[in-house]
Design a protein around this motif. Structure first.
Motif, PDB file in Angstrom:
ATOM      1  N   ARG A  45       0.848  -1.217   0.000  1.00 39.42           N
ATOM      2  CA  ARG A  45       0.000   0.000   0.000  1.00 39.42           C
ATOM      3  C   ARG A  45       0.875   1.256   0.000  1.00 39.42           C
ATOM      4  O   ARG A  45       0.512   2.268  -0.593  1.00 39.42           O
ATOM      5  CB  ARG A  45      -0.983  -0.027   1.176  1.00 39.42           C
ATOM      6  CG  ARG A  45      -2.200  -0.932   0.918  1.00 39.42           C
ATOM      7  CD  ARG A  45      -3.220  -0.891   2.044  1.00 39.42           C
ATOM      8  NE  ARG A  45      -2.756  -1.596   3.232  1.00 39.42           N
ATOM      9  CZ  ARG A  45      -2.867  -2.912   3.410  1.00 39.42           C
ATOM     10  NH1 ARG A  45      -3.436  -3.668   2.501  1.00 39.42           N
ATOM     11  NH2 ARG A  45      -2.408  -3.487   4.513  1.00 39.42           N
ATOM     12  N   LEU A  48       1.868   1.743  -3.525  1.00 39.32           N
ATOM     13  CA  LEU A  48       0.725   2.271  -4.293  1.00 39.32           C
ATOM     14  C   LEU A  48       0.619   3.779  -4.085  1.00 39.32           C
ATOM     15  O   LEU A  48       0.488   4.547  -5.042  1.00 39.32           O
ATOM     16  CB  LEU A  48      -0.571   1.623  -3.786  1.00 39.32           C
ATOM     17  CG  LEU A  48      -1.247   0.553  -4.642  1.00 39.32           C
ATOM     18  CD1 LEU A  48      -0.350  -0.640  -4.853  1.00 39.32           C
ATOM     19  CD2 LEU A  48      -2.547   0.095  -3.976  1.00 39.32           C
ATOM     20  N   LYS A  56       2.526   0.228  -9.164  1.00 38.50           N
ATOM     21  CA  LYS A  56       1.686   0.188 -10.369  1.00 38.50           C
ATOM     22  C   LYS A  56       1.426  -1.253 -10.807  1.00 38.50           C
ATOM     23  O   LYS A  56       0.350  -1.586 -11.289  1.00 38.50           O
ATOM     24  CB  LYS A  56       2.354   0.970 -11.499  1.00 38.50           C
ATOM     25  CG  LYS A  56       2.216   2.473 -11.309  1.00 38.50           C
ATOM     26  CD  LYS A  56       2.894   3.235 -12.424  1.00 38.50           C
ATOM     27  CE  LYS A  56       3.058   4.691 -12.022  1.00 38.50           C
ATOM     28  NZ  LYS A  56       4.266   5.294 -12.545  1.00 38.50           N
ATOM     29  N   GLN A  59      -1.080  -2.838  -8.027  1.00 40.21           N
ATOM     30  CA  GLN A  59      -2.414  -2.239  -7.807  1.00 40.21           C
ATOM     31  C   GLN A  59      -3.581  -3.061  -8.384  1.00 40.21           C
ATOM     32  O   GLN A  59      -4.517  -3.402  -7.655  1.00 40.21           O
ATOM     33  CB  GLN A  59      -2.409  -0.796  -8.330  1.00 40.21           C
ATOM     34  CG  GLN A  59      -3.600   0.033  -7.894  1.00 40.21           C
ATOM     35  CD  GLN A  59      -4.820  -0.172  -8.782  1.00 40.21           C
ATOM     36  OE1 GLN A  59      -4.691  -0.537  -9.943  1.00 40.21           O
ATOM     37  NE2 GLN A  59      -6.001   0.010  -8.207  1.00 40.21           N
TER      38      GLN A  59
END
Ligand code: AMP
Length: 225
Positions: A45, A48, A56, A59
């Motif tokens: 996270r 992200l 990327k 995700q």
């Protein structure tokens, strides 16, 4: 755990399905033992949020509730445990999640001269998990975890600790929860037997109230509350 942690590098693994309480218990264990809490979900996270290449890649996989590749996860974990704060040990939350990750971790720990990992397995009733996950709210500032059904904050949408905004994770939507539980069944559940057969598994009833689970966890780790 308490005595061993200062002499040998110890890896503690928190194993169980999403929503079993691993993150909540990890925070309590960190408070008691001061070892770093390594959540591969949190690391992803962060990638992200920072918009890294790794973020990327991860995700869309995370949005579907599937598992990110072993290669990505292992690269991230190996880099993290090579840092100085991990010298005495660390607590894994959400890792390993596949047999490939567990086998690779075994090699890495052996190379470091670390002791055998201890695995705390949080046994939970699957029907309760969807309710837990869909009610989960996390403080954007400090990461404190609440549940609107069972452990609501004092003020709606605000953290009791620092007043931070409480967020719902995008993968805590019901259709994604179903896929995450299916991924757990398919890829992670075999680790229960893997670690049980090595005598490394300690089972904890994850359905009890969080405070009671913490008392059990600390007892298993050789500490009194
Ligand atoms: P968590 O916060 O542990 O529930 O993880 C959130 C998501 O990140 C998971 O649904 C996976 O997509 C991904 N993830 C986290 N840890 C791992 C792992 N050890 N192996 C593969 N994917 C992972």
């Amino acid at each position: 755990m308490a005595s061993g942690a200062s002499t040998v590098c110890r890896a503690l693994i928190l194993l169980g399905p999403p929503g079993a309480g691993k993150g909540t218990q990890a925070k309590a264990i960190v408070q008691r033992f001061g070892l770093p809490h390594l959540s591969t979900g949190d690391m992803l996270r962060e990638h992200l949020a920072a918009g890294t290449e790794l973020g990327k890649l991860a995700q869309p996989i995370m949005a579907r509730g599937e598992l990110v590749s072993d290669e990505i996860i292992l690269g991230m974990v190996e880099e993290r445990i090579s840092r100085v704060d991990c010298a005495a040990g660390f607590i894994f939350d959400g890792f390993p999640r596949t047999l490939g990750q567990a086998e690779r971790l075994e090699e890495v720990l052996k190379r470091r001269g670390a002791g055998e990992p201890m695995v705390l397995y949080f046994a939970v009733d699957y029907d309760a998990l969807t309710r837990r996950l869909s009610g989960r709210r996390t403080c954007q500032t400090c990461g404190a975890i609440y549940n609107v059904h069972d452990r609501p904050p004092k003020t709606d949408g605000r953290c009791d600790v620092d007043g931070g905004e409480l967020m719902t994770r995008p993968d805590d939507r019901e259709e994604v929860i179903r896929e995450r539980l299916a991924a757990y069944d398919r890829q992670t559940k075999p680790l229960v037997e893997y670690y049980r057969s090595r005598g490394a598994l300690r089972e904890v009833d994850g359905m009890a109230a969080p405070g009671d689970v913490t008392r059990k966890v600390l007892a298993v780790l050789g500490e009194r509350d």
